[in-house]
Design an enzyme around this catalytic site. Structure first.
Site, PDB file in Angstrom:
ATOM      1  N   GLU A 189      -2.163   8.878  65.595  1.00 47.87           N
ATOM      2  CA  GLU A 189      -3.299   9.277  66.438  1.00 47.87           C
ATOM      3  C   GLU A 189      -2.931  10.517  67.249  1.00 47.87           C
ATOM      4  OE1 GLU A 189      -6.576   8.427  67.261  1.00 47.87           O
ATOM      5  OE2 GLU A 189      -6.337   9.973  68.796  1.00 47.87           O
ATOM      6  N   ALA A 232      -6.876   6.490  65.373  1.00 45.12           N
ATOM      7  CA  ALA A 232      -6.888   5.131  65.938  1.00 45.12           C
ATOM      8  C   ALA A 232      -8.231   4.822  66.586  1.00 45.12           C
ATOM      9  CB  ALA A 232      -5.763   4.965  66.948  1.00 45.12           C
ATOM     10  N   MET A 238     -22.405   6.795  67.254  1.00 44.92           N
ATOM     11  CA  MET A 238     -22.759   6.571  65.844  1.00 44.92           C
ATOM     12  C   MET A 238     -22.643   5.080  65.564  1.00 44.92           C
ATOM     13  SD  MET A 238     -21.152   9.789  63.847  1.00 44.92           S
ATOM     14  CE  MET A 238     -22.103  11.283  63.640  1.00 44.92           C
ATOM     15  N   LEU A 239     -23.700   4.368  65.908  1.00 41.68           N
ATOM     16  CA  LEU A 239     -23.706   2.909  65.759  1.00 41.68           C
ATOM     17  C   LEU A 239     -25.010   2.477  65.105  1.00 41.68           C
ATOM     18  CD1 LEU A 239     -22.361   1.925  69.297  1.00 41.68           C
ATOM     19  CD2 LEU A 239     -21.148   1.665  67.123  1.00 41.68           C
ATOM     20  N   GLY A 264     -28.436   2.355  53.559  1.00 40.63           N
ATOM     21  CA  GLY A 264     -27.623   3.437  54.122  1.00 40.63           C
ATOM     22  C   GLY A 264     -26.136   3.141  54.147  1.00 40.63           C
ATOM     23  N   ALA A 312      -9.366   8.426  58.944  1.00 44.13           N
ATOM     24  CA  ALA A 312     -10.398   7.804  59.792  1.00 44.13           C
ATOM     25  C   ALA A 312     -10.525   8.623  61.064  1.00 44.13           C
ATOM     26  CB  ALA A 312     -10.010   6.356  60.095  1.00 44.13           C
ATOM     27  N   THR A 313     -10.828   9.908  60.859  1.00 44.09           N
ATOM     28  CA  THR A 313     -10.871  10.832  61.997  1.00 44.09           C
ATOM     29  C   THR A 313     -12.302  11.098  62.463  1.00 44.09           C
ATOM     30  OG1 THR A 313     -10.679  12.546  60.320  1.00 44.09           O
ATOM     31  CG2 THR A 313      -8.704  12.029  61.554  1.00 44.09           C
ATOM     32  N   HIS A 373     -20.307 -26.215  78.381  1.00 44.04           N
ATOM     33  CA  HIS A 373     -18.867 -26.441  78.257  1.00 44.04           C
ATOM     34  C   HIS A 373     -18.606 -27.289  77.019  1.00 44.04           C
ATOM     35  CE1 HIS A 373     -14.741 -27.205  79.409  1.00 44.04           C
ATOM     36  NE2 HIS A 373     -14.933 -28.489  79.124  1.00 44.04           N
ATOM     37  N   GLU A 386     -10.034  -1.252  62.367  1.00 45.06           N
ATOM     38  CA  GLU A 386     -10.591  -2.395  61.618  1.00 45.06           C
ATOM     39  C   GLU A 386      -9.996  -2.456  60.215  1.00 45.06           C
ATOM     40  OE1 GLU A 386     -14.979  -2.945  63.754  1.00 45.06           O
ATOM     41  OE2 GLU A 386     -14.912  -2.380  61.651  1.00 45.06           O
TER      42      GLU A 386
END
Ligand SMILES: Cc1cc2nc3c(=O)[nH]c(=O)nc-3n(C[C@H](O)[C@H](O)[C@H](O)COP(=O)(O)OP(=O)(O)OC[C@H]3O[C@@H](n4cnc5c(N)ncnc54)[C@H](O)[C@@H]3O)c2cc1C
Length: 462
Positions: free
Chosen positions: A199, A177, A315-316, A40, A266-267, A441, A183
């Site tokens: 933006e 943005a 949407m992940l 996909g 990238a909207t 640690h 990214e």
């Protein structure tokens, strides 16, 4: 005509995970995919290739900015863009062929071509009609653009075009943005482009905890990404392979332009359901084009289910995967379930940004009585050693019960650190539970524990 228990349409993270889980649960399953390769959007033109370019460009950034400080002398490497693209392509094919292997291993049929659903129980691909007791639509999403902005995938590109540009642009304008814009904007900035992000809203990454968003923008500005917020793009004009972006400032309606060699649109993305024949079938849709489902991913037509980017919710890839497993379990007669309150979100810039659960703004709006535990990576020995002291961990917990309600991290490996808090939230943990858990640690994870301590009597190292 071949017949199956389940036919899945789409082989993205929703579809392929659903197919594997169905097979594991003993169902006879096939997956239809219109692309040449499985995986996909995520594996072919999304998560995986973008992370490959983020990784490569981050290595360059480290060489340019931090190597000399550690006594690693010599010139930083120069960029061989063609080689970087073939590295990215190899990463893609390694991953997509991995899914092919998993399909074979689990005896999942791969039906090649574009599917439609002539009626419940039937899936048509080319001239062939296949029968299925149940159909799962996992058809994903596609790029959505703005009026007046035409994507040609050369000068004006979507994220797909931005992953395979002919050359690194001198100047890149990013419209939007959000996660994808920032990214990919970071990638090209590190590779030497001048990058300006335009933006519409007055803040970057809408929906993010405001304190984190502010720090994030400050950090990106330090990396010399330019921002124009509160600006409505009116259109993009392309002449002689150059673009001119026109925008209006929302505060005073004044018009401005920005020249660029390349414009990344990238909207956002919208559900992709074209060609499935859903309206003829009477499948009910949401107002914004998603397929309507109930809590068990059933659509309004019996025997047809839907998951992933094609339905509502973030949407992940991992949200799609979880729904894929959930619906497979429902179809096998089990109780599939997804906890939508504990779905992490990550931005893979440097530093990374990660969040889960409620933001402080959401808690305020809901009138919740909450407390905040914060710890800066400046107090974390490992982060300081690795030049990664920028950022913080912020945990939000119920003031009365101490139960963790949300967490927001900006800093090194934030995308991995967040999962300790996800697990804690799944188990209904209190901040004190995290604070009392021994953390090795020196690790970045100690900053999570310190933030949990900050919800109580206070952190040790600040
Ligand atoms: C640049 C970019 C970066 C991203 N980075 C991340 C990230 O880091 N982390 C993250 O969680 N998410 C990320 N995403 C989002 C992620 O890719 C999507 O949320 C995820 O792919 C959705 O999975 P899905 O299975 O619903 O659909 P998709 O992955 O979109 O897959 C759907 C598949 O169905 C096929 N299909 C559609 N209709 C038909 C049909 N009729 N017949 C046959 N096949 C059909 C399509 O060809 C496609 O292959 C990113 C997206 C982009 C664009």
């Amino acid at each position: 005509m071949s017949s199956y228990d389940v036919i899945i349409i789409g082989s993205g993270p929703g579809g392929y995970v659903c197919a594997i889980r169905c097979a594991q649960l003993g169902l006879k399953v096939a997956c239809v995919e219109g692309r040449e390769t499985l995986g996909g959007t995520c594996l072919n033109v999304g998560c995986i290739p973008s992370k490959a370019l983020l990784h490569a460009s981050h290595q360059l950034h480290e060489a340019e900015h931090n190597f000399a400080k550690m006594g690693l002398k010599g010139k930083a490497p120069s960029v061989d863009w063609k080689q970087m693209l073939s590295y990215k392509d190899e990463v893609i094919s390694g991953n997509t062929s991995g899914i092919e292997f998993l399909f074979k291993k689990n005896k999942i049929g791969w039906i090649k071509g574009w599917a439609s659903i002539p009626e419940a129980g039937k899936v048509k691909v080319g001239d062939d009609v296949h029968e299925a007791k149940n159909i799962v639509i996992a058809s994903g999403s596609e790029v959505s653009t703005l009026p007046g902005v035409e994507i040609d995938e050369k000068v004006v590109v979507s994220s797909t075009g931005a992953l395979q540009l002919g050359k690194i642009p001198k100047k890149l304008v990013v419209i939007g943005a959000g996660v994808i814009g920032l990214e990919l904007g970071s990638v090209y900035k590190r590779l030497g482009a001048e990058v300006k992000v335009i933006e519409f809203l007055d803040a970057i990454t809408p929906g993010m905890d405001a304190e984190v968003a502010k720090t994030f923008q400050r950090t990106l500005k330090k990396q010399r990404l330019g921002f124009q917020l509160g600006a409505a793009v009116q259109g993009v004009e392309v002449k002689n392979n150059k673009a001119k972006v026109t925008y209006k400032l929302r505060k005073d309606d004044s018009e401005h332009t920005e020249d660029a060699d390349c414009v990344l649109v990238a909207t956002g993305r919208k559900p992709f359901t074209d060609g499935l024949g859903l309206s003829e079938l009477g499948v009910e849709m949401e107002e914004r084009g998603q397929i309507k489902t109930d809590a068990h991913w059933a659509t309004s037509v019996k025997g047809i289910y839907a998951i992933g980017d094609a339905i509502t919710g973030p949407m992940l890839a991992h949200k799609a995967e979880d729904e894929g497993m959930g619906v497979a379990e429902v179809l096998a007669g089990k109780k599939g379930h997804v906890n939508y309150d504990v779905i992490p979100g990550v931005i893979y810039t440097h530093p990374e940004v990660a969040s889960v659960g409620a933001t402080e703004e959401q808690l305020k709006q809901a009138g919740r009585n909450y407390k905040v535990g914060k710890f800066s990576f400046m107090g974390n020995g490992r982060a300081k050693a690795n030049f990664a002291g920028d950022g913080f961990v912020k945990i939000l917990a119920d003031k009365d019960t101490d139960r963790i309600l949300g967490a927001h991290i900006i800093g090194p490996m934030a995308g991995d650190l967040i999962h300790e808090i996800c697990v804690a939230m799944e188990f209904g943990a209190a901040a004190e539970d995290l604070a009392r858990t021994c953390h090795a640690h020196p690790t970045y994870s100690e900053a999570v524990r310190e933030a949990a301590l900050a919800c109580g009597d206070g952190p040790i190292h600040s």
